[in-house]
Write a protein that holds these residues in place. Sequence first.
Motif, PDB file in Angstrom:
ATOM      1  N   THR A   1       0.831  -1.210   0.000  1.00  0.00           N
ATOM      2  CA  THR A   1       0.000   0.000   0.000  1.00  0.00           C
ATOM      3  C   THR A   1       0.864   1.258   0.000  1.00  0.00           C
ATOM      4  N   LYS A   2       1.860   1.312   0.913  1.00  0.00           N
ATOM      5  CA  LYS A   2       2.720   2.491   0.997  1.00  0.00           C
ATOM      6  C   LYS A   2       3.606   2.622  -0.241  1.00  0.00           C
TER       7      LYS A   2
ATOM      8  N   GLN B   1       1.524   4.099  -2.993  1.00  0.00           N
ATOM      9  CA  GLN B   1       1.345   5.536  -2.806  1.00  0.00           C
ATOM     10  C   GLN B   1       2.584   6.305  -3.245  1.00  0.00           C
TER      11      GLN B   1
ATOM     12  N   GLY C   1       2.730   6.289  -7.028  1.00  0.00           N
ATOM     13  CA  GLY C   1       1.587   6.863  -7.723  1.00  0.00           C
ATOM     14  C   GLY C   1       0.760   5.821  -8.441  1.00  0.00           C
TER      15      GLY C   1
ATOM     16  N   THR D   1      -1.973   2.150  -7.964  1.00  0.00           N
ATOM     17  CA  THR D   1      -2.885   1.472  -7.052  1.00  0.00           C
ATOM     18  C   THR D   1      -2.169   0.275  -6.444  1.00  0.00           C
ATOM     19  N   GLN D   2      -2.681  -0.193  -5.319  1.00  0.00           N
ATOM     20  CA  GLN D   2      -2.057  -1.357  -4.675  1.00  0.00           C
ATOM     21  C   GLN D   2      -2.121  -2.579  -5.584  1.00  0.00           C
TER      22      GLN D   2
END
Length: 308
Positions: free
Chosen positions: A31-32, A35, A38, A40-41
């Motif tokens: 997830t991080k 982010q 830029g 999506t997971q």
Amino acid sequence: MYIVNDFLSTSPFDLYELSLFHLVVKHHSFTKAAQAAGLTQSAITRQIQGMEKSLGIDLLERTTRSVHLTKAGEFLFQNSVKLLGDVDQSLRRLKEDFTNARKEVRIGVSRSIGLAHMPGFFHANLRQVSNVSYQVSYQPSAEILSALELNDLDLGVLCPPPRLPKTLCATHHFTDAFTLVASTELASQFAALPKTKIARNTWLGRQPWLMIDQKTNTGKQLQKWMSRSGLKIEPTMQLDSFDLIITLVSLGMGIGFVPIRALALYGRKKSLARLQLPERFERELVVVMRRHRKQPQHLAEFVKNILF
């Protein structure tokens, strides 16, 4: 005959996918990492799964809370750090040397370095070097070393571990002497004690101690030195900043060892006093950077102008 295009067309991953893999390792989280990239997971998960499928090897162990490297993943990560760092360095050099882009020096300063040390790092450079910006972060030493290896930083200022990674080198060495500080009230009590080691150590053992985090390199060294000196204490509070320790000591919350240089910012604090001990603790501070064949001119100038 070896043909480069054949290799590129059949390689299990490219530099972009390798960079995403490093982001996941750095953040211990899809997830991080997504982010930061830029994405999506699900997109970054598909990229990593594609690498693993092409290699036929699991690179990461996934749990509900975190992500960890497998032995194969550790091998790939360690052996590709320099590769990605060199590519990033080449692109930065290309941009800085052949466009009008402002040059930048990225510096990581250990949280155990007092703010009073900072002028020695920047004063001469700010006066003598133009068209250079500085990005400064305050981080734990372990994170600084990792960021240097990943080429996320150009320089690190820290108390070094027993051994630096082979990809890094120290450019400056500085001895940082410590002193014991207390409130003026406690300092008066200490001064009235018999001048014997037993009396002083007994009194010191009864005081509330404010200590730098014992997991840090400085904390480990200080703990060993105190034990050798007969000061066997349990800290009341562990902190990651000597400036915070000085402030709390001046408020009467306890006593603690701090760098002498750090006291330069608190010269007018009448509520603060130094306790004289027969020996003093010293640590080594170093400036660390990656081993490069040739440093960019603005980085070489910055290193040259550092004054401890």
